[in-house]
Design a protein around this motif. Sequence first.
Motif, PDB file in Angstrom:
ATOM      1  N   GLY A  96       2.679   7.384   9.334  1.00  0.00           N
ATOM      2  CA  GLY A  96       3.850   7.903   8.642  1.00  0.00           C
ATOM      3  C   GLY A  96       5.074   7.870   9.533  1.00  0.00           C
ATOM      4  O   GLY A  96       4.962   7.885  10.766  1.00  0.00           O
ATOM      5  N   GLY A  97       6.265   7.848   8.930  1.00  0.00           N
ATOM      6  CA  GLY A  97       7.516   7.675   9.657  1.00  0.00           C
ATOM      7  C   GLY A  97       7.668   8.601  10.846  1.00  0.00           C
ATOM      8  O   GLY A  97       8.073   8.188  11.936  1.00  0.00           O
ATOM      9  N   ASN A  98       7.344   9.883  10.680  1.00  0.00           N
ATOM     10  CA  ASN A  98       7.499  10.852  11.758  1.00  0.00           C
ATOM     11  C   ASN A  98       6.549  10.565  12.909  1.00  0.00           C
ATOM     12  O   ASN A  98       6.939  10.586  14.079  1.00  0.00           O
ATOM     13  N   LYS A  99       5.288  10.264  12.604  1.00  0.00           N
ATOM     14  CA  LYS A  99       4.288  10.056  13.651  1.00  0.00           C
ATOM     15  C   LYS A  99       4.499   8.740  14.395  1.00  0.00           C
ATOM     16  O   LYS A  99       4.021   8.583  15.511  1.00  0.00           O
ATOM     17  N   ALA A 100       5.221   7.795  13.776  1.00  0.00           N
ATOM     18  CA  ALA A 100       5.446   6.497  14.412  1.00  0.00           C
ATOM     19  C   ALA A 100       6.252   6.625  15.697  1.00  0.00           C
ATOM     20  O   ALA A 100       6.192   5.752  16.557  1.00  0.00           O
TER      21      ALA A 100
ATOM     22  N   GLY B 209       3.424  10.683  -5.427  1.00  0.00           N
ATOM     23  CA  GLY B 209       2.585  10.894  -4.253  1.00  0.00           C
ATOM     24  C   GLY B 209       3.341  11.613  -3.150  1.00  0.00           C
ATOM     25  O   GLY B 209       2.803  12.478  -2.468  1.00  0.00           O
ATOM     26  N   GLY B 210       4.625  11.262  -2.960  1.00  0.00           N
ATOM     27  CA  GLY B 210       5.436  11.927  -1.951  1.00  0.00           C
ATOM     28  C   GLY B 210       5.665  13.394  -2.263  1.00  0.00           C
ATOM     29  O   GLY B 210       5.635  14.251  -1.375  1.00  0.00           O
ATOM     30  N   ALA B 211       5.890  13.722  -3.542  1.00  0.00           N
ATOM     31  CA  ALA B 211       6.091  15.121  -3.944  1.00  0.00           C
ATOM     32  C   ALA B 211       4.818  15.932  -3.744  1.00  0.00           C
ATOM     33  O   ALA B 211       4.847  17.081  -3.288  1.00  0.00           O
ATOM     34  N   ARG B 212       3.713  15.323  -4.069  1.00  0.00           N
ATOM     35  CA  ARG B 212       2.424  16.013  -3.963  1.00  0.00           C
ATOM     36  C   ARG B 212       2.092  16.361  -2.509  1.00  0.00           C
ATOM     37  O   ARG B 212       1.576  17.439  -2.219  1.00  0.00           O
ATOM     38  N   VAL B 213       2.411  15.474  -1.576  1.00  0.00           N
ATOM     39  CA  VAL B 213       2.150  15.719  -0.161  1.00  0.00           C
ATOM     40  C   VAL B 213       2.831  17.001   0.312  1.00  0.00           C
ATOM     41  O   VAL B 213       2.266  17.783   1.071  1.00  0.00           O
ATOM     42  N   VAL B 214       4.052  17.234  -0.152  1.00  0.00           N
ATOM     43  CA  VAL B 214       4.825  18.395   0.294  1.00  0.00           C
ATOM     44  C   VAL B 214       4.353  19.689  -0.364  1.00  0.00           C
ATOM     45  O   VAL B 214       4.257  20.730   0.289  1.00  0.00           O
TER      46      VAL B 214
ATOM     47  N   SER C 258      11.685   5.448  -7.398  1.00  0.00           N
ATOM     48  CA  SER C 258      12.088   4.772  -6.164  1.00  0.00           C
ATOM     49  C   SER C 258      10.920   3.959  -5.645  1.00  0.00           C
ATOM     50  O   SER C 258       9.771   4.236  -5.971  1.00  0.00           O
ATOM     51  N   PHE C 259      11.225   2.980  -4.812  1.00  0.00           N
ATOM     52  CA  PHE C 259      10.184   2.202  -4.139  1.00  0.00           C
ATOM     53  C   PHE C 259       9.691   2.924  -2.892  1.00  0.00           C
ATOM     54  O   PHE C 259       8.780   2.469  -2.217  1.00  0.00           O
ATOM     55  N   ASN C 260      10.321   4.043  -2.551  1.00  0.00           N
ATOM     56  CA  ASN C 260       9.977   4.767  -1.332  1.00  0.00           C
ATOM     57  C   ASN C 260       9.564   6.191  -1.680  1.00  0.00           C
ATOM     58  O   ASN C 260      10.312   6.911  -2.344  1.00  0.00           O
ATOM     59  N   LYS C 261       8.400   6.608  -1.223  1.00  0.00           N
ATOM     60  CA  LYS C 261       7.910   7.950  -1.571  1.00  0.00           C
ATOM     61  C   LYS C 261       8.755   9.055  -0.956  1.00  0.00           C
ATOM     62  O   LYS C 261       8.601  10.230  -1.295  1.00  0.00           O
TER      63      LYS C 261
ATOM     64  N   GLN D  48       0.828  -1.198   0.000  1.00  0.00           N
ATOM     65  CA  GLN D  48       0.000   0.000   0.000  1.00  0.00           C
ATOM     66  C   GLN D  48       0.866   1.253   0.000  1.00  0.00           C
ATOM     67  O   GLN D  48       0.427   2.336   0.366  1.00  0.00           O
ATOM     68  N   ARG D  49       2.109   1.114  -0.395  1.00  0.00           N
ATOM     69  CA  ARG D  49       3.003   2.263  -0.438  1.00  0.00           C
ATOM     70  C   ARG D  49       2.568   3.275  -1.495  1.00  0.00           C
ATOM     71  O   ARG D  49       2.041   2.916  -2.535  1.00  0.00           O
ATOM     72  N   SER D  50       2.853   4.538  -1.210  1.00  0.00           N
ATOM     73  CA  SER D  50       2.649   5.584  -2.214  1.00  0.00           C
ATOM     74  C   SER D  50       3.871   5.641  -3.115  1.00  0.00           C
ATOM     75  O   SER D  50       4.945   5.173  -2.759  1.00  0.00           O
ATOM     76  N   CYS D  51       3.704   6.258  -4.282  1.00  0.00           N
ATOM     77  CA  CYS D  51       4.822   6.371  -5.217  1.00  0.00           C
ATOM     78  C   CYS D  51       5.561   7.693  -5.003  1.00  0.00           C
ATOM     79  O   CYS D  51       5.173   8.521  -4.184  1.00  0.00           O
TER      80      CYS D  51
END
Length: 474
Positions: free
Chosen positions: A347-351, A58-63, A175-178, A52-55
């Motif tokens: 998300g990584g930060n909230k974890a 998707g990571g660029a759009r979040v920012v 990348s495999f990581n957003k 269920q990872r984002s691409c």
Amino acid sequence: MKISTAEIVIDQVPESIIKTLESRLDHMCVKKSEDEGGPCCNTASVPGIVTQRSCVYGGARVVLMPITDAIHLVHGPIGCASCTWDIRGSRTSGSDLYKTGFSTNLEEKDIVFGGEKKLFNTVIELNSLYQPSAIFVYSTCVVGLIGDDLKAVCKEAEKITKCKVIPVQSEGFRSFNKSLGHQLACDAMLDYLIGTGELDNEQKSEINAQPTLNIVGEFNVAGDLWAIKPLIEKMGIKVLAVLTGDSCVEDIAKAHHADLNIVQCQKSSNYLARQMEEKYNIPYLKVNFFGIEDTAKSLKIISEFFQDPEMIEKADEIIKTEIEKVRSEISHYKERLTDKQVAVYVGGNKAWSLIRAFEELGMKVMMTGTQNGLPEDYERIMETVSEGTLVVDDANSMELSRLLQKYQPDLVISGAKEKYMTHKLGIPFCDFNHDRIMSFAGFKGFINFAKELDRAVSSPVWKFTPKKYQGIVK
């Protein structure tokens, strides 16, 4: 036989904690000591399972998409633009242009003959219709494959429109990581936006009269920024720009004039803060405005940075007053939440940034994890969680379902993708992702946080929804 929460102790990974692929076992671990390393992470998802990872796109759009007065144009098939920021909870106090989705809608003939002309014409038309402050153009997988020259088209369109047309090279397959998408979005701001604006005389007078800072990595989800910004302003500090929640292009263009950057979402924006320090000599501090203790600590380190006795005194007064209010407000919620077990998958930060907030309510985090975590994210997680906490990286739906069935937490904190699976297992759920509608940041947000957790856990509906180990409700 029902297992009580007091009996749930995860002190080691059993045989194979759950039935899973052998190659996934290293992605799960239990903290046993202070020097414990985290799980294997930042690798491609195992083939054959549904991730269920984002691409990267998707990571660029979040920012970038919380920039309110800009057009966000997706150069690619219409499907890539189907999930717009309008359903992701970032709020605005000004323009709402960012909530309208735009796409070049590439079709078969565009893929065969190229989409550059279509992109150019789209930019010209959008500028004529909306007169935006800037147009961000996002590259998708298809565009990367057919080789459209995004930078050249944007440069030519900018000459004609006299509007900033900013290319974002965010092909999803890069990348495999957003997380790479976060970096590419930050690069777009650094290369084309930050540093391009100058202060007028009135603004120069203001920043000469008081210290300034930028809030970096705060996206105003559910209005979180509006709980953080007043606390900073009460200390006598001017917020010059927010990158990027409830922000406008003009403010971000002038962000290089700030005295300090404070970084809220350290997963998405540490890179931007480091680059601004190198390029503009702006120091940065890592902060966390989730939870009473961390909010107080953040205000304290900000005031101490400026070495102003009056500001430090104001910060202490704010902290004392606000904590008294919060403790009074949450006391009855804490009574019901104490000793409840929580599984966190966010998300990584909230974890890791939410761990202390749960502890302040007397709750125990028995599991935490993230889909796109980097080694530094898991370092922070392992530093923050208690011994015996299960830490999971990039869990697929099958694994997450079986983990929840096995340990039966009292509450799951995650995003919309995990919501219905959790409810079907008969476990209370609270959304802490972009889809939430209630602010959880700052002191006032912590009261909302406690109220929402209590509402989820104490709802009488769970008396009529039996927990089944196979996830089947009869």
